[in-house]
Enzyme design. Structure first.
Site, mmCIF file in Angstrom:
data_model
loop_
_atom_site.group_PDB
_atom_site.id
_atom_site.type_symbol
_atom_site.label_atom_id
_atom_site.label_comp_id
_atom_site.label_asym_id
_atom_site.label_seq_id
_atom_site.Cartn_x
_atom_site.Cartn_y
_atom_site.Cartn_z
ATOM 1 N N LYS A 142 -2.738 0.127 -5.280
ATOM 2 C CA LYS A 142 -4.135 -0.539 -5.547
ATOM 3 C C LYS A 142 -5.059 0.048 -4.437
ATOM 4 O O LYS A 142 -4.668 0.490 -3.484
ATOM 5 C CB LYS A 142 -4.113 -1.996 -5.670
ATOM 6 C CG LYS A 142 -3.250 -2.380 -6.819
ATOM 7 C CD LYS A 142 -3.589 -1.552 -8.242
ATOM 8 C CE LYS A 142 -3.277 -2.352 -9.522
ATOM 9 N NZ LYS A 142 -1.777 -2.672 -9.890
HETATM 10 C C1 LIG Z 1 -1.236 -3.593 -10.988
HETATM 11 C C2 LIG Z 1 -1.933 -4.397 -12.003
HETATM 12 C C3 LIG Z 1 -1.140 -5.484 -12.375
HETATM 13 C C4 LIG Z 1 -0.188 -5.998 -11.813
HETATM 14 O O1 LIG Z 1 -0.120 -6.099 -10.386
HETATM 15 P P1 LIG Z 1 1.244 -6.555 -9.528
HETATM 16 O O2 LIG Z 1 0.789 -7.003 -8.283
HETATM 17 O O3 LIG Z 1 2.249 -5.262 -9.680
HETATM 18 O O4 LIG Z 1 2.095 -7.647 -10.257
HETATM 19 C C5 LIG Z 1 -1.741 -6.303 -13.211
HETATM 20 N N1 LIG Z 1 -3.056 -5.985 -14.014
HETATM 21 C C6 LIG Z 1 -3.330 -4.636 -13.946
HETATM 22 C C7 LIG Z 1 -4.624 -4.479 -14.369
HETATM 23 C C8 LIG Z 1 -2.866 -3.928 -12.736
HETATM 24 O O5 LIG Z 1 -3.373 -2.567 -12.466
#
Ligand SMILES: *Cc1c(COP(=O)(O)O)cnc(C)c1O
Length: 378
Positions: A177
């Site tokens: 992210k």
């Molecule tokens: C990465 C992501 C998640 C999940 O995030 P985690 O921290 O891995 O639980 C949920 N929604 C979207 C749109 C994502 O890109």
């Protein structure tokens, strides 16, 4: 190999981790507090609750809002599966909504309106690629029908306006992210009492945390709700504080790279039916760089050719309604725009450590792969 995503870490993160280890206090302490406050301030709110993933944040947000059995939640299918899973965790029913258009792959208001019923309780927005949804139309829609508005803001950390659309927002600090703690997430909620409810649910529903018991000089606590263990630890909070300090610079570099991509891809757009999604709101955190390949291109062959040239690509996303678990729940469901978007989408590398020359290399390789695909088709 040029990767689609890569964490941007430096010696500051290393020394932050070491200082946590030296402090001897490893979880839910002063760094988590500090991270929550700094993250909240950065998004224009007073308080936030740090958790160990965005999935946990989504679950807590829906649970604290009281979404549950008998409720329907409007949700995009063009998202990561966790967005939809969270709705099932609280016993509500996900109702999939199509996207606006091929070059605007956010959940469509017209389709949401068409799929709303008397049982609809909430709308889940997802700022795909970091492209912020248009706030006003959704706020009007939610107000008109008395619906809760929840943001899955996993793609859009740090952009002006994100986190304040409606009743709750969930962020991710997963390794790919815009800012990372390895694993991690954050909950923002409009109503302070509901945010406190989410905070309690994070730690087993206990009325007092270890720190609070110390401060109160009393070992006693009660549990008056069903809670979970979604705690964040001090190590991640320390990394998160450093990353938050870098966020503006990292997002600014993403924006530069995307502008360069747009410039370099223009010939392919003009000649070749390649399409680049752009935010209707005009605002983006530039989390990923999606393109739609020409209708007749062999997407998997293009991806393979690029991989052989040392460039990773990926696909965002296999639509959730087409994954076996969800398909078996609703075999007949079709979302034509979402499905075509998925069939043609290719995600190009985008992360702040990339150079301008990397962008040139990706675009050249994509152009070559498309030309080869055209020749095979002819
Ligand atoms: C990465 C992501 C998640 C999940 O995030 P985690 O921290 O891995 O639980 C949920 N929604 C979207 C749109 C994502 O890109």
């Amino acid at each position: 190999m040029l990767f689609v995503a890569e964490p941007f870490l430096g010696p500051e993160e290393q020394s932050a981790v070491v200082s946590v280890l030296e402090s001897g206090w490893l979880t839910l302490g002063s760094r988590v507090r500090e991270f929550e406050q700094a993250f909240g301030r950065r998004h224009g709110v007073e308080a936030a609750v740090a958790v160990d993933s965005c999935t946990a944040a989504l679950h807590l947000a829906l649970a604290a809002l009281g979404v549950g059995p008998g409720d329907e939640v409007l949700v995009p299918s063009l998202t990561f599966v966790a967005t939809v899973n969270a709705i099932l965790y609280v016993g509500a029913r996900p109702v999939f909504v199509d996207i606006e258009a091929l070059d605007s792959p956010l959940v469509a208001l017209a389709d949401a309106e068409a799929k709303r019923t008397s049982r609809t309780r909430a709308v889940m927005l997802m700022h795909f690629a970091g492209h912020l949804a248009e706030a006003e139309p959704w706020q009007r829609f939610a107000a008109r029908h008395g619906l809760l508005l929840v943001e899955d803001a996993a793609h859009a950390v740090g952009v002006d306006g994100v986190g304040r659309y409606g009743d709750a927002a969930a962020f991710s600090f997963y390794g790919n992210k815009n800012m990372t703690t390895g694993e991690g997430g954050m909950v923002l909620m409009r109503q302070p009492d509901l945010l406190e409810r989410a905070r309690r649910m994070r730690g087993h529903g206990m009325t007092r945390s270890v720190l609070q018991r110390l401060a109160a000089r009393s070992p006693h606590y009660d549990v008056d709700m069903l809670g979970f263990n979604y705690r964040m630890d001090e190590i991640r909070a320390a990394i998160g504080l450093v990353q938050l300090g870098r966020l503006d610079a990292m997002n600014a570099r993403r924006a530069e790279l995307v502008a360069l991509y747009h410039q370099r891809l223009r010939p392919l757009e003009e000649e070749g039916d390649l399409r680049i999604p752009r935010p209707r709101s005009g605002v983006s955190a530039h989390h990923i760089m999606p393109v739609l390949l020409p209708r007749h291109a062999d997407r998997d062959a293009v991806g393979l050719a690029m991989q052989e040239a040392g460039i990773q690509t990926t696909i965002h996303y296999p639509p959730v309604h087409t994954l076996s678990f969800y398909r078996s729940r609703e075999p007949e469901l079709r979302l034509p725009l979402t499905e075509e978007f998925h069939r043609r989408e290719l995600t190009l590398p985008l992360h702040p450590a990339m150079t301008d020359a990397d962008v040139d290399r990706v675009v050249e390789s994509l152009g070559d792969a498309l030309a080869a695909s055209r020749e095979r088709a002819a």
